[in-house]
Write an enzyme that holds these catalytic residues in place. Sequence first.
Site, mmCIF file in Angstrom:
data_model
loop_
_atom_site.group_PDB
_atom_site.id
_atom_site.type_symbol
_atom_site.label_atom_id
_atom_site.label_comp_id
_atom_site.label_asym_id
_atom_site.label_seq_id
_atom_site.Cartn_x
_atom_site.Cartn_y
_atom_site.Cartn_z
ATOM 1 N N HIS A 164 4.766 -4.503 -4.964
ATOM 2 C CA HIS A 164 3.515 -5.120 -5.411
ATOM 3 C C HIS A 164 2.358 -4.279 -4.857
ATOM 4 O O HIS A 164 2.595 -3.257 -4.183
ATOM 5 C CB HIS A 164 3.447 -6.584 -4.973
ATOM 6 C CG HIS A 164 3.683 -6.806 -3.497
ATOM 7 N ND1 HIS A 164 2.861 -6.299 -2.514
ATOM 8 C CD2 HIS A 164 4.677 -7.468 -2.839
ATOM 9 C CE1 HIS A 164 3.304 -6.663 -1.332
ATOM 10 N NE2 HIS A 164 4.419 -7.353 -1.495
ATOM 11 N N HIS B 210 2.509 -2.886 -1.205
ATOM 12 C CA HIS B 210 3.320 -1.672 -0.992
ATOM 13 C C HIS B 210 2.596 -0.441 -1.552
ATOM 14 O O HIS B 210 2.605 0.632 -0.943
ATOM 15 C CB HIS B 210 4.666 -1.783 -1.724
ATOM 16 C CG HIS B 210 5.528 -2.931 -1.307
ATOM 17 N ND1 HIS B 210 5.764 -4.014 -2.110
ATOM 18 C CD2 HIS B 210 6.221 -3.160 -0.160
ATOM 19 C CE1 HIS B 210 6.590 -4.854 -1.494
ATOM 20 N NE2 HIS B 210 6.873 -4.369 -0.312
ATOM 21 N N ARG C 287 8.225 -12.444 -1.543
ATOM 22 C CA ARG C 287 8.772 -13.802 -1.530
ATOM 23 C C ARG C 287 7.853 -14.813 -2.226
ATOM 24 O O ARG C 287 8.270 -15.943 -2.464
ATOM 25 C CB ARG C 287 9.079 -14.245 -0.100
ATOM 26 C CG ARG C 287 10.270 -13.474 0.498
ATOM 27 C CD ARG C 287 10.701 -14.047 1.838
ATOM 28 N NE ARG C 287 11.977 -13.494 2.280
ATOM 29 C CZ ARG C 287 12.109 -12.592 3.267
ATOM 30 N NH1 ARG C 287 11.051 -12.138 3.896
ATOM 31 N NH2 ARG C 287 13.313 -12.142 3.603
HETATM 32 P P1 AMP Z 1 8.736 -5.205 2.719
HETATM 33 O O1 AMP Z 1 9.163 -4.601 1.438
HETATM 34 O O2 AMP Z 1 8.360 -6.653 2.609
HETATM 35 O O3 AMP Z 1 9.690 -4.912 3.853
HETATM 36 O O4 AMP Z 1 7.381 -4.490 3.114
HETATM 37 C C1 AMP Z 1 7.307 -3.087 3.222
HETATM 38 C C2 AMP Z 1 5.987 -2.722 3.842
HETATM 39 O O5 AMP Z 1 4.920 -3.206 3.015
HETATM 40 C C3 AMP Z 1 5.778 -3.348 5.230
HETATM 41 O O6 AMP Z 1 5.140 -2.393 6.073
HETATM 42 C C4 AMP Z 1 4.875 -4.509 4.929
HETATM 43 O O7 AMP Z 1 4.085 -4.906 6.029
HETATM 44 C C5 AMP Z 1 4.017 -3.946 3.817
HETATM 45 N N1 AMP Z 1 3.394 -5.034 3.053
HETATM 46 C C6 AMP Z 1 4.021 -6.103 2.483
HETATM 47 N N2 AMP Z 1 3.121 -6.928 1.914
HETATM 48 C C7 AMP Z 1 1.899 -6.383 2.144
HETATM 49 C C8 AMP Z 1 0.561 -6.767 1.821
HETATM 50 N N3 AMP Z 1 0.283 -7.892 1.165
HETATM 51 N N4 AMP Z 1 -0.448 -5.939 2.202
HETATM 52 C C9 AMP Z 1 -0.184 -4.799 2.877
HETATM 53 N N5 AMP Z 1 1.045 -4.388 3.216
HETATM 54 C C10 AMP Z 1 2.078 -5.169 2.865
#
Ligand code: AMP
Length: 284
Positions: free
Chosen positions: A32, A35, A192
Amino acid sequence: MVKLIKSTQELISARAQEKGSTGFVPTMGNLHAGHISLLERALADCDVVYFSIFVNPKQFGPTEDFKEYPRTLERDLELIKSCLNKYSGKSVIVFAPENPEEVFPSSDDQTIVVTNFNNIIEGKLRPNHFDGVATVVFKLFQIVKPHKAYFGLKDYQQYLVIRQMVKELAMPIEIIGMPIIRESNGLALSSRNQYLSENQKEEALILSRTLTKIAQTIAGKKANLLKAKKEIESILSDTRWNYLEIRDAYSLSEDLTNSSRITLVAVFQLGSTRLLDNMQQEIE
Ligand code: AMP
């Protein structure tokens, strides 16, 4: 150019050929705008960006959503390609191992435990979660050997865990924390969020609104912390809050006597979906 690599050995060989500056964005996919904001910053900073898409079993508890976690590789690759179009001359190497054994080939592999942060707040509710995060990020750092790595402050405690790991283990990698990307109504973007019904999405707004309100009560002054803590006490009578706390932004200590910066950390639960959010501010 976007290149997709699924094998660890192939990635290590590709990395060995690389001469320029390299950035790394680890994710679990289902991308999204949060990322993509990390990818954009990495592309602006570095010649080549390694972008991993790996749903890491080690960071999920036995009753958590490892199996259901959305896996959308084709769509993710399209998003990465359209982002890369804005950065001519740069390239992205997507590392998307097809199974956990590609990253963790033996069952007795080492675990990285960042003791300062691993079993407080989120770690207290999710035993072994941060050990799983630190271990996979350590492993990916070994494989990718990036100069810089980009993490969202959305997962604030995770960001501190990784910074601490890199410092303790003297890893030559600059860790860059990136601001939380939100919907226009304040809801922090998360893979999520798609588990939520329309009604729950409305209810979820309580999370960012509450944090904003407490941040306004504190208003940069230690003298206001007591009032903010009282406010939190009454908010916590709603049992949908897993936690809502004010902590030191660097150590996550509860003792704020000498703090110059604090963080609000919270999880609000709707059904089985836990929504994380946080906010930092300087205090004097
Ligand atoms: P994930 O795929 O949830 O493991 O997230 C991968 C990376 O994207 C992690 O460093 C998260 O902190 C970052 N991330 C997820 N959601 C957001 C958001 N809304 N804003 C900024 N970074 C995000």
